[in-house]
Scaffold this motif. Structure first.
Motif, PDB file in Angstrom:
ATOM      1  N   ARG A   1      -5.799  12.588   2.041  1.00 36.96           N
ATOM      2  CA  ARG A   1      -4.842  11.725   2.615  1.00 36.96           C
ATOM      3  C   ARG A   1      -3.529  12.412   2.536  1.00 36.96           C
ATOM      4  O   ARG A   1      -2.787  12.336   3.601  1.00 36.96           O
ATOM      5  N   MET A   2      -3.363  13.048   1.651  1.00 38.94           N
ATOM      6  CA  MET A   2      -2.230  13.791   1.405  1.00 38.94           C
ATOM      7  C   MET A   2      -2.074  14.855   2.305  1.00 38.94           C
ATOM      8  O   MET A   2      -1.057  15.249   3.051  1.00 38.94           O
ATOM      9  N   ASN A   3      -3.247  15.710   2.479  1.00 36.72           N
ATOM     10  CA  ASN A   3      -3.079  16.699   3.329  1.00 36.72           C
ATOM     11  C   ASN A   3      -2.858  16.522   4.690  1.00 36.72           C
ATOM     12  O   ASN A   3      -2.249  17.060   5.596  1.00 36.72           O
ATOM     13  N   PHE A   4      -3.580  15.395   5.096  1.00 35.58           N
ATOM     14  CA  PHE A   4      -3.369  14.723   6.575  1.00 35.58           C
ATOM     15  C   PHE A   4      -1.725  14.320   6.771  1.00 35.58           C
ATOM     16  O   PHE A   4      -1.171  14.663   7.713  1.00 35.58           O
TER      17      PHE A   4
ATOM     18  N   LEU B   1      -6.736   8.663   9.196  1.00 37.47           N
ATOM     19  CA  LEU B   1      -6.009   8.970   8.092  1.00 37.47           C
ATOM     20  C   LEU B   1      -4.677   8.757   8.534  1.00 37.47           C
ATOM     21  O   LEU B   1      -3.693   8.860   7.543  1.00 37.47           O
ATOM     22  N   SER B   2      -4.161   8.463   9.679  1.00 38.03           N
ATOM     23  CA  SER B   2      -3.132   8.409  10.390  1.00 38.03           C
ATOM     24  C   SER B   2      -2.303   6.961   9.816  1.00 38.03           C
ATOM     25  O   SER B   2      -2.775   6.212   9.361  1.00 38.03           O
ATOM     26  N   MET B   3      -0.823   6.781   9.735  1.00 39.56           N
ATOM     27  CA  MET B   3      -0.159   5.990   9.535  1.00 39.56           C
ATOM     28  C   MET B   3      -0.138   4.902  10.393  1.00 39.56           C
ATOM     29  O   MET B   3      -0.208   3.604  10.187  1.00 39.56           O
ATOM     30  N   PHE B   4      -0.384   5.098  11.634  1.00 42.61           N
ATOM     31  CA  PHE B   4      -0.908   4.369  12.639  1.00 42.61           C
ATOM     32  C   PHE B   4      -1.987   3.388  12.618  1.00 42.61           C
ATOM     33  O   PHE B   4      -1.875   2.156  12.887  1.00 42.61           O
ATOM     34  N   ASP B   5      -3.058   4.273  12.285  1.00 40.64           N
ATOM     35  CA  ASP B   5      -4.373   3.735  11.957  1.00 40.64           C
ATOM     36  C   ASP B   5      -4.351   2.817  10.703  1.00 40.64           C
ATOM     37  O   ASP B   5      -4.955   1.724  10.607  1.00 40.64           O
ATOM     38  N   ALA B   6      -3.681   3.228   9.683  1.00 39.85           N
ATOM     39  CA  ALA B   6      -3.305   2.357   8.619  1.00 39.85           C
ATOM     40  C   ALA B   6      -2.856   0.872   8.966  1.00 39.85           C
ATOM     41  O   ALA B   6      -3.117  -0.111   8.201  1.00 39.85           O
TER      42      ALA B   6
ATOM     43  N   THR C   1       0.751  -1.246   0.071  1.00 37.75           N
ATOM     44  CA  THR C   1       0.038  -0.017   0.000  1.00 37.75           C
ATOM     45  C   THR C   1       0.813   1.277   0.084  1.00 37.75           C
ATOM     46  O   THR C   1       2.200   1.063   0.150  1.00 37.75           O
ATOM     47  N   HIS C   2       0.131   2.265  -0.062  1.00 32.61           N
ATOM     48  CA  HIS C   2       0.885   3.694   0.028  1.00 32.61           C
ATOM     49  C   HIS C   2      -0.076   4.573   0.715  1.00 32.61           C
ATOM     50  O   HIS C   2      -1.159   4.328   0.647  1.00 32.61           O
ATOM     51  N   HIS C   3       0.594   5.638   1.439  1.00 28.99           N
ATOM     52  CA  HIS C   3      -0.253   6.497   2.240  1.00 28.99           C
ATOM     53  C   HIS C   3      -1.279   7.144   1.464  1.00 28.99           C
ATOM     54  O   HIS C   3      -2.385   7.493   2.178  1.00 28.99           O
ATOM     55  N   TYR C   4      -0.872   7.782   0.329  1.00 31.89           N
ATOM     56  CA  TYR C   4      -2.026   8.774  -0.266  1.00 31.89           C
ATOM     57  C   TYR C   4      -2.381   8.337  -1.549  1.00 31.89           C
ATOM     58  O   TYR C   4      -3.104   9.053  -2.457  1.00 31.89           O
ATOM     59  N   SER C   5      -1.927   7.303  -2.163  1.00 34.00           N
ATOM     60  CA  SER C   5      -2.084   6.728  -3.527  1.00 34.00           C
ATOM     61  C   SER C   5      -3.550   6.204  -3.607  1.00 34.00           C
ATOM     62  O   SER C   5      -3.883   5.583  -2.766  1.00 34.00           O
TER      63      SER C   5
END
Length: 286
Positions: A200-203, A73-78, A30-34
């Motif tokens: 997601r990018m803005n976050f 929307l955080s990396m931790f939640d991801a 996965t990717h954070h904001y793609s």
């Protein structure tokens, strides 16, 4: 080129859109904001020859559930979302492979859930904020191409761009991160398309300012492959070297003729190193 299989996976944390391709040991990407679709992804596609790849749209991307609260929307939640997906699929352990911000999520995954990972692959990434830490990074204000990169990013957030306009701007943005930008059309020759989730990018822009997991890297106990391009302007290679020093079971591969995309710029070597690593460590853990 065959399309990826689309699958909606209901979990306790929402419904997630996945794209699946290949056969063999499971690899999550996965990717954070793609925002992916069934045309796939260049990074993920580099694994499909030998593995079954699960390409994940995170919340606010594609047909995945929307976020109810900002922290979703955080990396931790991801990471918790990926764990919920793994459990829903009935997979005991899988490899996580992440490029750039996907690698940042991967580090958090390894720190908190190494027992769920047969291995971890981190490409062109960092364990702490990189934008303000190094003038070698194109997101640093002192980088000579900083203003141009920011202009392109802001333009890509415009939902009213025509497909042609989006493709042209995306191309210019990507060329800034290639060791040989004149080879863009050779590298990106497949009919793969994806978008950027502006939400997601803005976050991420806010989250990246406080992101630093360097003191927790010793908690990663799964075999980890770290790969970095010598000429990387997004996540300079010094950040890969830093991760390699801190992660106990890490293997580091340096790509001397790559910028941010070694899986395209030195694709043959990239696949060879992946295969070598997976053959050595994944079979052993499974």
């Amino acid at each position: 080129m065959s399309k990826w299989q689309t699958k909606l996976v209901p979990t306790s944390r929402g419904t997630f859109e996945l794209f699946i391709k290949g056969e063999g040991q499971p690899v999550c990407v996965t990717h954070h904001y793609s925002e992916f679709n069934d045309s796939g992804d260049y990074f993920a596609d580099s694994f499909t020859d030998r593995y079954q790849v699960y390409l994940v749209n995170l919340k606010e991307a594609g047909n995945t559930s929307k976020a109810i609260h900002p922290h979703e929307l955080s990396m931790f939640d991801a990471v918790y979302d990926l764990e919920a997906i793994r459990e829903a699929l009935g997979i005991s352990v899988w490899t996580f492979a992440g490029h750039s911000t996907g690698g940042m999520i991967g580090l958090l995954y390894g720190i908190h859930f190494s027992s769920s990972l047969s291995s971890l692959i981190i490409v062109g990434s960092a364990a702490r904020k990189y934008a303000n830490s190094s003038p070698a990074c194109i997101y640093h204000g002192e980088h000579p191409k900083f203003d141009y990169m920011q202009q392109l990013i802001e333009t890509l957030k415009n939902p009213d761009l025509s497909p042609g306009e989006r493709a042209t701007i995306s191309k210019e943005r990507t060329k800034l991160s290639l060791y040989k930008p004149e080879k863009y059309d050779e590298y990106f020759s497949l009919p793969i398309t994806k978008k950027m989730s502006a939400t997601r990018m803005n976050f991420f822009i806010r989250e990246e300012m406080i992101y630093d997991v360097t003191r927790q890297l010793h908690n990663i106990t799964t075999p980890t492959l770290i790969m970095g391009g010598v000429h990387d302007v997004q996540c300079p290679i010094a950040f890969s070297e830093e991760m390699n020093e801190a992660i106990l079971q890490s293997t580091f591969v340096r790509f001397n003729e790559s910028n941010h995309y070694p899986f395209l710029e030195e694709s043959r070597l990239f696949k060879e190193e992946i295969q070598k690593f997976m053959d050595k460590f994944v079979e052993m853990k499974i």
